[in-house]
Design a protein around this motif. Sequence first.
Motif, PDB file in Angstrom:
ATOM      1  N   TYR A  99       0.874   8.498   7.615  1.00 30.76           N
ATOM      2  CA  TYR A  99       0.286   9.003   6.377  1.00 30.76           C
ATOM      3  C   TYR A  99      -0.736   7.997   5.854  1.00 30.76           C
ATOM      4  O   TYR A  99      -0.591   6.782   6.044  1.00 30.76           O
ATOM      5  N   SER A 100      -1.730   8.536   5.177  1.00 33.54           N
ATOM      6  CA  SER A 100      -2.761   7.684   4.576  1.00 33.54           C
ATOM      7  C   SER A 100      -3.321   8.386   3.346  1.00 33.54           C
ATOM      8  O   SER A 100      -3.313   9.625   3.253  1.00 33.54           O
ATOM      9  N   CYS A 228       3.192   3.710  -0.477  1.00 34.58           N
ATOM     10  CA  CYS A 228       1.798   3.318  -0.281  1.00 34.58           C
ATOM     11  C   CYS A 228       1.374   2.367  -1.398  1.00 34.58           C
ATOM     12  O   CYS A 228       1.698   2.591  -2.573  1.00 34.58           O
ATOM     13  N   SER A 246      -5.739   0.316   1.210  1.00 33.07           N
ATOM     14  CA  SER A 246      -4.612   1.249   1.184  1.00 33.07           C
ATOM     15  C   SER A 246      -3.752   1.019   2.423  1.00 33.07           C
ATOM     16  O   SER A 246      -4.277   0.833   3.528  1.00 33.07           O
ATOM     17  N   SER A 247      -2.436   1.040   2.238  1.00 34.75           N
ATOM     18  CA  SER A 247      -1.490   0.915   3.351  1.00 34.75           C
ATOM     19  C   SER A 247      -0.220   1.675   2.990  1.00 34.75           C
ATOM     20  O   SER A 247       0.237   1.627   1.835  1.00 34.75           O
ATOM     21  N   CYS A 248       0.340   2.371   3.988  1.00 37.46           N
ATOM     22  CA  CYS A 248       1.530   3.185   3.765  1.00 37.46           C
ATOM     23  C   CYS A 248       2.609   2.814   4.770  1.00 37.46           C
ATOM     24  O   CYS A 248       2.319   2.515   5.927  1.00 37.46           O
TER      25      CYS A 248
END
Length: 254
Positions: A99-100, A228, A246-248
């Motif tokens: 996911y992002s 996230c 951004s990082s999940c």
Amino acid sequence: MAEQQKIHPVPDVEAPPQTSPTAPLVPEGTLKSDRGKPVEEYPPFQRTLPAMHPKPPKKRSCFCRCLCWTLSLFLLLIVILGIIVGILFLVFQPKLPKYSIDRLQITQFDLSSVDSSLSATFDVSITARNPNKRIGIYYEGGSRINVWYTETKLCEGSMPKFYQGHRNTTVLLLPLSGQIQNGTGLLTTLQEQQQQTGNIPLRLRVKQPVRVKLGKLKLMKLKFSVRCGLVVDALSANNAIRIQSSSCKFRLRL
């Protein structure tokens, strides 16, 4: 008539005294010494040990037997499940979905003149990727999405129900909304941080129940969570919000 004469027997003085021909001269069990005195003979010394009696074998109770059977069956069940999981892993080769967060748009972020509450409305674009060849994912109802700034929840929403097929990429545009009571202090803090650092850190949390489909077999319902962390350059309505990073992380729970 002539007087009768009396005859008296005379003992034989030359006859030896009669003795028992079998009587021993030395008492039995003694030795004759040189001086003629008998010496007593004692039996050799022998050390006697106490008798050792073997202990009777202990009988196993019914509880011990039941416990042994239960443990054996439990271990056998674990081995069977391990074999099944190994076979499924080799056949389906499962991979975790990814996911992002691609875009964040703020349509409302202002204070109310009546009660000083802060109203926030976000549109978040999330991309969900299923990299599996033989595994599909059913996204069930009851999901929850929250956006946080430090310890304050800004807005919340949910994901729709849908099925994601094999090697599928789905882009979701999700509306999120929320209201913060006494939001004057929070808005002031956000403006100061934006002026000082030029970025605002946010946290997005997703809790989603799913069902996994292996071939034609639909498994039981599972729950996964996505966490996230993202950094934006500003939080203001009707402006283009740029996501700086951004990082999940994905986590599955039974």
